[in-house]
Motif scaffolding. Structure first.
Motif, short mmCIF file in Angstrom:
data_model
loop_
_atom_site.label_atom_id
_atom_site.label_comp_id
_atom_site.label_asym_id
_atom_site.label_seq_id
_atom_site.Cartn_x
_atom_site.Cartn_y
_atom_site.Cartn_z
N LEU A 41 0.82 -1.22 0.00
CA LEU A 41 0.00 0.00 0.00
C LEU A 41 0.86 1.27 0.00
O LEU A 41 0.41 2.34 0.43
N LYS A 42 2.08 1.16 -0.51
CA LYS A 42 2.98 2.31 -0.54
C LYS A 42 2.40 3.48 -1.32
O LYS A 42 2.49 4.64 -0.89
N ASP A 43 1.78 3.21 -2.46
CA ASP A 43 1.18 4.28 -3.27
C ASP A 43 0.09 5.01 -2.49
O ASP A 43 -0.03 6.23 -2.57
N PHE A 44 -0.72 4.25 -1.77
CA PHE A 44 -1.77 4.86 -0.95
C PHE A 44 -1.15 5.75 0.13
O PHE A 44 -1.63 6.87 0.37
N THR A 45 -0.10 5.29 0.76
CA THR A 45 0.57 6.07 1.81
C THR A 45 1.14 7.36 1.23
O THR A 45 0.98 8.43 1.83
N LEU A 46 1.77 7.28 0.08
CA LEU A 46 2.32 8.48 -0.56
C LEU A 46 1.22 9.46 -0.94
O LEU A 46 1.37 10.67 -0.80
N LEU A 47 0.08 8.94 -1.42
CA LEU A 47 -1.07 9.78 -1.73
C LEU A 47 -1.57 10.48 -0.47
O LEU A 47 -1.87 11.68 -0.48
N GLN A 48 -1.66 9.74 0.62
CA GLN A 48 -2.12 10.30 1.88
C GLN A 48 -1.17 11.42 2.35
O GLN A 48 -1.62 12.49 2.77
N ILE A 49 0.13 11.20 2.24
CA ILE A 49 1.10 12.22 2.64
C ILE A 49 0.97 13.45 1.76
O ILE A 49 0.99 14.59 2.26
N ASN A 50 0.83 13.27 0.46
CA ASN A 50 0.68 14.41 -0.45
C ASN A 50 -0.59 15.21 -0.17
O ASN A 50 -0.57 16.44 -0.18
N ARG A 51 -1.68 14.52 0.07
CA ARG A 51 -2.93 15.23 0.42
C ARG A 51 -2.78 16.00 1.72
O ARG A 51 -3.26 17.12 1.84
N PHE A 52 -2.12 15.38 2.68
CA PHE A 52 -1.89 16.05 3.96
C PHE A 52 -1.09 17.34 3.74
O PHE A 52 -1.44 18.40 4.28
N LYS A 53 -0.04 17.26 2.95
CA LYS A 53 0.78 18.44 2.68
C LYS A 53 -0.04 19.54 2.00
O LYS A 53 0.02 20.71 2.38
N GLU A 54 -0.80 19.16 0.98
CA GLU A 54 -1.62 20.13 0.24
C GLU A 54 -2.64 20.81 1.15
O GLU A 54 -2.78 22.03 1.14
N MET A 55 -3.34 20.00 1.92
CA MET A 55 -4.38 20.54 2.80
C MET A 55 -3.78 21.41 3.90
O MET A 55 -4.31 22.48 4.22
N SER A 56 -2.67 20.97 4.46
CA SER A 56 -2.00 21.74 5.51
C SER A 56 -1.53 23.08 4.99
O SER A 56 -1.68 24.11 5.66
N GLU A 57 -0.95 23.08 3.80
CA GLU A 57 -0.49 24.33 3.20
C GLU A 57 -1.64 25.30 2.96
O GLU A 57 -1.50 26.50 3.18
N GLN A 58 -2.78 24.78 2.54
CA GLN A 58 -3.94 25.64 2.33
C GLN A 58 -4.38 26.29 3.63
O GLN A 58 -4.69 27.48 3.67
N VAL A 59 -4.41 25.51 4.70
CA VAL A 59 -4.82 26.05 6.00
C VAL A 59 -3.80 27.06 6.51
O VAL A 59 -4.18 28.15 6.96
N THR A 60 -2.53 26.74 6.44
CA THR A 60 -1.52 27.64 7.00
C THR A 60 -1.41 28.96 6.24
O THR A 60 -0.97 29.96 6.80
N LYS A 61 -1.84 28.99 4.98
CA LYS A 61 -1.88 30.25 4.23
C LYS A 61 -2.83 31.25 4.88
O LYS A 61 -2.67 32.45 4.73
N THR A 62 -3.82 30.75 5.58
CA THR A 62 -4.81 31.59 6.23
C THR A 62 -4.29 32.15 7.56
O THR A 62 -4.77 33.17 8.02
N LEU A 63 -3.31 31.50 8.15
CA LEU A 63 -2.84 31.85 9.48
C LEU A 63 -1.66 32.82 9.43
O LEU A 63 -0.88 32.81 8.49
N SER A 64 -1.53 33.61 10.47
CA SER A 64 -0.40 34.54 10.56
C SER A 64 0.63 34.06 11.58
O SER A 64 1.45 34.85 12.06
N TYR A 65 0.59 32.78 11.90
CA TYR A 65 1.49 32.21 12.90
C TYR A 65 1.79 30.75 12.51
O TYR A 65 1.03 30.14 11.78
N PRO A 66 2.90 30.22 13.00
CA PRO A 66 3.25 28.83 12.66
C PRO A 66 2.45 27.82 13.49
O PRO A 66 2.00 28.13 14.59
N VAL A 67 2.28 26.64 12.93
CA VAL A 67 1.62 25.54 13.65
C VAL A 67 2.47 24.28 13.50
O VAL A 67 3.22 24.13 12.54
N LEU A 68 2.33 23.39 14.45
CA LEU A 68 3.00 22.10 14.39
C LEU A 68 2.23 21.22 13.42
O LEU A 68 0.99 21.16 13.47
#
Length: 77
Positions: A41-68
């Protein structure tokens, strides 16, 4: 991203809500890898990581401070 979190198509609405209510402060963004311990399921894991990165970046663009941000499971230890 599913059980207690947000779907990819909900991120735009989340960003709008965060802009409306600046008193809400995001401390961390995280997800749990569902199948990273399975080589088949390596491809699924890589897809999950990429989605996480994309979604996280979208959220952090809205914020004026860093998050973990973190994504892992027990196998990742």
């Amino acid at each position: 991203m599913h059980r207690l979190g947000f779907q990819q198509e909900e991120i735009g609405k989340l960003r709008k809500e965060l802009e409306k209510v600046p008193q809400i402060k995001i401390k961390s963004i995280f997800s749990h890898l569902a199948a990273s311990d399975s080589d088949t399921l390596k491809d699924f894991t890589l897809l999950q990581i990429n989605r996480f990165k994309e979604m996280s970046e979208q959220v952090t663009k809205t914020l004026s401070y860093p998050v973990l941000m973190h994504i892992l499971n027990s196998a990742g230890i």
